[in-house]
Scaffold this motif. Structure first.
Motif, PDB file in Angstrom:
ATOM      1  N   LEU A 134     -16.165  -4.682 -72.401  1.00 12.02           N
ATOM      2  CA  LEU A 134     -16.476  -6.432 -72.207  1.00 12.02           C
ATOM      3  C   LEU A 134     -17.218  -6.209 -70.353  1.00 12.02           C
ATOM      4  O   LEU A 134     -16.088  -5.442 -69.704  1.00 12.02           O
ATOM      5  N   PRO A 135     -17.817  -6.996 -69.987  1.00  9.20           N
ATOM      6  CA  PRO A 135     -17.953  -7.475 -68.722  1.00  9.20           C
ATOM      7  C   PRO A 135     -17.059  -7.065 -68.196  1.00  9.20           C
ATOM      8  O   PRO A 135     -15.781  -7.969 -68.670  1.00  9.20           O
ATOM      9  N   GLY A 136     -16.918  -6.752 -66.316  1.00 10.06           N
ATOM     10  CA  GLY A 136     -15.617  -6.500 -65.995  1.00 10.06           C
ATOM     11  C   GLY A 136     -15.033  -8.240 -65.224  1.00 10.06           C
ATOM     12  O   GLY A 136     -13.909  -8.499 -64.800  1.00 10.06           O
ATOM     13  N   GLU A 137     -16.274  -9.177 -64.613  1.00 10.23           N
ATOM     14  CA  GLU A 137     -15.953 -10.508 -64.545  1.00 10.23           C
ATOM     15  C   GLU A 137     -15.841 -11.055 -65.462  1.00 10.23           C
ATOM     16  O   GLU A 137     -15.075 -12.300 -64.649  1.00 10.23           O
ATOM     17  N   LEU A 138     -15.225 -10.374 -66.749  1.00 16.16           N
ATOM     18  CA  LEU A 138     -14.740 -12.013 -67.725  1.00 16.16           C
ATOM     19  C   LEU A 138     -12.528 -12.144 -66.911  1.00 16.16           C
ATOM     20  O   LEU A 138     -11.957 -12.540 -67.173  1.00 16.16           O
ATOM     21  N   ALA A 139     -13.399 -10.353 -66.265  1.00 13.35           N
ATOM     22  CA  ALA A 139     -11.034 -10.626 -65.642  1.00 13.35           C
ATOM     23  C   ALA A 139     -11.186 -11.704 -64.761  1.00 13.35           C
ATOM     24  O   ALA A 139      -9.992 -11.842 -64.392  1.00 13.35           O
ATOM     25  N   LEU A 140     -11.446 -12.239 -64.386  1.00 10.59           N
ATOM     26  CA  LEU A 140     -12.183 -13.134 -63.457  1.00 10.59           C
ATOM     27  C   LEU A 140     -12.132 -14.727 -63.804  1.00 10.59           C
ATOM     28  O   LEU A 140     -11.684 -15.240 -63.567  1.00 10.59           O
ATOM     29  N   ILE A 141     -12.367 -14.651 -65.556  1.00  6.80           N
ATOM     30  CA  ILE A 141     -12.217 -16.120 -66.312  1.00  6.80           C
ATOM     31  C   ILE A 141     -10.620 -16.708 -65.608  1.00  6.80           C
ATOM     32  O   ILE A 141     -10.656 -18.262 -65.132  1.00  6.80           O
ATOM     33  N   PRO A 142      -9.540 -16.029 -65.304  1.00  8.87           N
ATOM     34  CA  PRO A 142      -8.239 -17.239 -64.627  1.00  8.87           C
ATOM     35  C   PRO A 142      -8.691 -17.175 -63.327  1.00  8.87           C
ATOM     36  O   PRO A 142      -7.590 -18.553 -63.337  1.00  8.87           O
ATOM     37  N   PHE A 143      -9.238 -16.509 -63.229  1.00 11.01           N
ATOM     38  CA  PHE A 143      -9.944 -17.438 -60.996  1.00 11.01           C
ATOM     39  C   PHE A 143     -10.302 -19.044 -61.880  1.00 11.01           C
ATOM     40  O   PHE A 143      -9.869 -19.934 -61.134  1.00 11.01           O
ATOM     41  N   VAL A 144     -11.084 -19.164 -62.564  1.00 17.73           N
ATOM     42  CA  VAL A 144     -12.151 -20.108 -62.926  1.00 17.73           C
ATOM     43  C   VAL A 144     -10.313 -21.209 -63.150  1.00 17.73           C
ATOM     44  O   VAL A 144     -11.051 -22.224 -62.589  1.00 17.73           O
ATOM     45  N   GLU A 145     -10.373 -20.543 -64.425  1.00 22.00           N
ATOM     46  CA  GLU A 145      -9.440 -21.573 -64.928  1.00 22.00           C
ATOM     47  C   GLU A 145      -8.276 -22.111 -64.270  1.00 22.00           C
ATOM     48  O   GLU A 145      -7.638 -23.826 -65.336  1.00 22.00           O
ATOM     49  N   SER A 146      -7.776 -21.268 -64.047  1.00 21.46           N
ATOM     50  CA  SER A 146      -6.311 -21.846 -63.798  1.00 21.46           C
ATOM     51  C   SER A 146      -5.445 -20.903 -61.879  1.00 21.46           C
ATOM     52  O   SER A 146      -4.758 -20.812 -61.913  1.00 21.46           O
ATOM     53  N   SER A 147      -6.704 -20.595 -61.465  1.00 18.28           N
ATOM     54  CA  SER A 147      -6.099 -20.088 -60.663  1.00 18.28           C
ATOM     55  C   SER A 147      -4.822 -19.406 -60.348  1.00 18.28           C
ATOM     56  O   SER A 147      -4.536 -19.009 -59.231  1.00 18.28           O
ATOM     57  N   GLY A 157      -4.075 -31.083 -71.289  1.00 20.68           N
ATOM     58  CA  GLY A 157      -3.416 -30.664 -71.833  1.00 20.68           C
ATOM     59  C   GLY A 157      -3.358 -28.808 -72.457  1.00 20.68           C
ATOM     60  O   GLY A 157      -2.094 -27.783 -73.022  1.00 20.68           O
ATOM     61  N   ALA A 158      -4.516 -28.958 -72.008  1.00 19.17           N
ATOM     62  CA  ALA A 158      -4.208 -27.299 -71.817  1.00 19.17           C
ATOM     63  C   ALA A 158      -3.195 -26.268 -70.949  1.00 19.17           C
ATOM     64  O   ALA A 158      -3.110 -26.897 -69.983  1.00 19.17           O
ATOM     65  N   ALA A 159      -3.135 -25.131 -71.321  1.00 20.58           N
ATOM     66  CA  ALA A 159      -2.124 -24.402 -71.101  1.00 20.58           C
ATOM     67  C   ALA A 159      -2.608 -22.882 -70.557  1.00 20.58           C
ATOM     68  O   ALA A 159      -3.088 -22.452 -71.295  1.00 20.58           O
ATOM     69  N   GLY A 160      -1.671 -22.584 -69.119  1.00 21.09           N
ATOM     70  CA  GLY A 160      -1.773 -20.867 -69.085  1.00 21.09           C
ATOM     71  C   GLY A 160      -2.435 -20.859 -68.881  1.00 21.09           C
ATOM     72  O   GLY A 160      -3.454 -21.383 -68.050  1.00 21.09           O
ATOM     73  N   LEU A 161      -2.662 -19.142 -68.510  1.00 19.11           N
ATOM     74  CA  LEU A 161      -3.863 -18.905 -67.099  1.00 19.11           C
ATOM     75  C   LEU A 161      -5.169 -18.702 -68.318  1.00 19.11           C
ATOM     76  O   LEU A 161      -5.816 -19.067 -67.010  1.00 19.11           O
ATOM     77  N   TRP A 162      -5.702 -19.001 -69.472  1.00 17.17           N
ATOM     78  CA  TRP A 162      -7.109 -19.285 -69.884  1.00 17.17           C
ATOM     79  C   TRP A 162      -6.594 -20.359 -70.406  1.00 17.17           C
ATOM     80  O   TRP A 162      -7.836 -20.862 -70.940  1.00 17.17           O
ATOM     81  N   GLN A 163      -6.183 -20.908 -70.283  1.00 18.23           N
ATOM     82  CA  GLN A 163      -6.085 -23.105 -70.033  1.00 18.23           C
ATOM     83  C   GLN A 163      -5.986 -22.477 -71.633  1.00 18.23           C
ATOM     84  O   GLN A 163      -7.663 -23.891 -72.124  1.00 18.23           O
ATOM     85  N   PHE A 164      -5.686 -22.596 -72.710  1.00 15.16           N
ATOM     86  CA  PHE A 164      -6.237 -22.961 -73.928  1.00 15.16           C
ATOM     87  C   PHE A 164      -5.574 -24.434 -74.573  1.00 15.16           C
ATOM     88  O   PHE A 164      -4.620 -24.430 -73.796  1.00 15.16           O
TER      89      PHE A 164
END
Length: 404
Positions: A134-147, A157-164
């Motif tokens: 997969l594109p490596g850029e996806l590894a930075l989703i937690p930067f956007v989602e949860s810092s 109510g979302a929680a965690g690194l990936w904000q589910f």
């Protein structure tokens, strides 16, 4: 001496040997070239070949290329996996990305703080993404989602690194009870997030991960309607064509902006922490309950270090009915880990012997409940039964519980 220390010393020793050989070879070549370069020592044939001998030889060039090796750290490995850096964007789309580049670079200290929080997780997440091609850029989703904060919780109510959100986590088989929240478990939630992105991309968008990212943020229904409207207007229906909620309109530009900065931090005056290429933790499979206090005493490490690596354990203890994996610092002594795992094999054999081959779904069941009942992970249960949409589980459905 830890595994990492041994490996680093071996690599250093090997690297020093190679470099010393190259230096000796270069010195010999340099000496020969110096003799050839002295006009007083040239013969007539030497003069005729002056144009060749006065220029660096292939050996010289190769020598310096060997020395100019890229530093191996998690950031360089992440950059190597970027796949979207060369995509061509319209002027309007590029302006949306540039706006976020300017926003991020205006506060480099925030980037330093967030990437510092990424230190325990980045190398492992990058590896999971690379393994899926997969594109490596996806590894930075937690930067956007949860810092990159595994304990982050939103007001919705979302929680965690990936904000589910709770419902999405439940549908993906992330166990959630009084002892454990799989949304906060970085290993479990990362696998679930990547499964979810791939599943939606394949199901709705012919593999288009950028549209799947929009659906990750706004929901597939919202994105599908926006895509249909764009296509009705004669547009292609890519992410950049869609009219979406404001947060989702900014989602991909944010991701591409921070990837651009990570790709060339010096250009943007950003300092990144040193992160090794290997994961900072090891996974220990346990079939018996253990508290973090007990584990920390046995492993001779701070309880806070274990708590940081295991945010999904809500009451400071691992209960095998909810989760069987404890994360520990990577350099913990292996003999001590074996002591921590003592008795796990016997317990696992007993559990396996008592597990039926199949289970018929009853009303009110969910994948997470069934999986925990039979000491399986929800992901394993999905794999055994080729389930793509956990929410589609139906009463009366017969599930396989083992690969036997």
């Amino acid at each position: 001496m830890t595994y990492r220390t041994i490996r680093q010393r071996l690599l250093l020793g090997a690297g020093s040997t190679v470099i010393m050989s190259l230096l000796l070879a270069a010195a010999a070549n340099s000496q020969a070239s110096a003799i050839q370069y002295d006009p007083s020592q040239r013969s007539a044939s030497d003069s005729r070949n002056a144009s060749a001998s006065d220029h660096p030889t292939a050996s010289h060039v190769h020598f310096w290329e060997e020395l100019m090796l890229e530093p191996q750290d998690a950031w360089s490995k992440l950059r190597d996996s970027f796949q979207w850096r060369e995509q061509s964007l319209s002027a309007k789309a590029q302006a949306r990305v540039d706006e976020w580049i300017d926003h991020y670079r205006s506060s480099p200290e925030n980037i330093a703080e967030i990437t510092g929080r990424a230190s325990p997780w980045l190398a492992w997440i990058t590896q999971q993404i690379s393994d899926r091609n997969l594109p490596g850029e996806l590894a930075l989703i937690p930067f956007v989602e949860s810092s990159f904060d595994p304990n982050a919780r939103s007001h919705r109510g979302a929680a965690g690194l990936w904000q589910f959100m709770p419902g999405t986590g439940d549908a993906l088989g992330l166990v959630r009870n009084g002892h454990y929240d799989g949304r906060l478990d970085v290993v479990t939630s990362t696998n679930a997030a990547l499964d979810y992105l791939e599943m939606q991309a394949d199901q709705w968008y012919e593999g288009d991960l950028q549209l799947s990212l929009a659906a990750y943020n706004a929901g597939a229904g919202t994105v599908n309607k926006a895509k249909q409207r764009a296509e009705n207007q004669g547009l292609q229906g890519s992410y950049w064509d869609l009219n979406l909620p404001q947060e989702t309109m900014q989602y991909l530009p944010k991701l591409l902006a921070i990837a651009k900065i990570i790709d060339d931090p010096e250009r943007y005056n950003v300092s990144l922490p040193d992160i090794h290429t290997e994961p900072a933790f090891a996974k220990v499979k346990l079939e018996h309950s253990v508290t973090l206090s007990e584990a920390s005493k046995l492993l001779r490490i701070d309880k806070s270090a274990l708590a940081e690596l295991n945010p999904g354990l809500l009451n400071g203890a691992l209960n095998p009915s909810s989760s069987q994996t404890l994360l520990v610092p990577e350099d913990v002594d292996h003999d001590v880990l074996a002591e921590l795992s003592n008795g796990a094999n016997e317990r696992q054999a007993i559990a396996s012997a008592n597990t039926p081959d199949t289970y018929r779904v009853e009303s009110g069941d969910s994948l997470s409940v069934i999986a925990s009942r039979y000491n399986l992970s929800a992901q394993e249960l999905m794999r055994l039964n080729e389930i793509e949409r956990p929410e589609a589980l139906q009463a009366g459905q017969l599930l396989t519980l083992s690969g036997r």
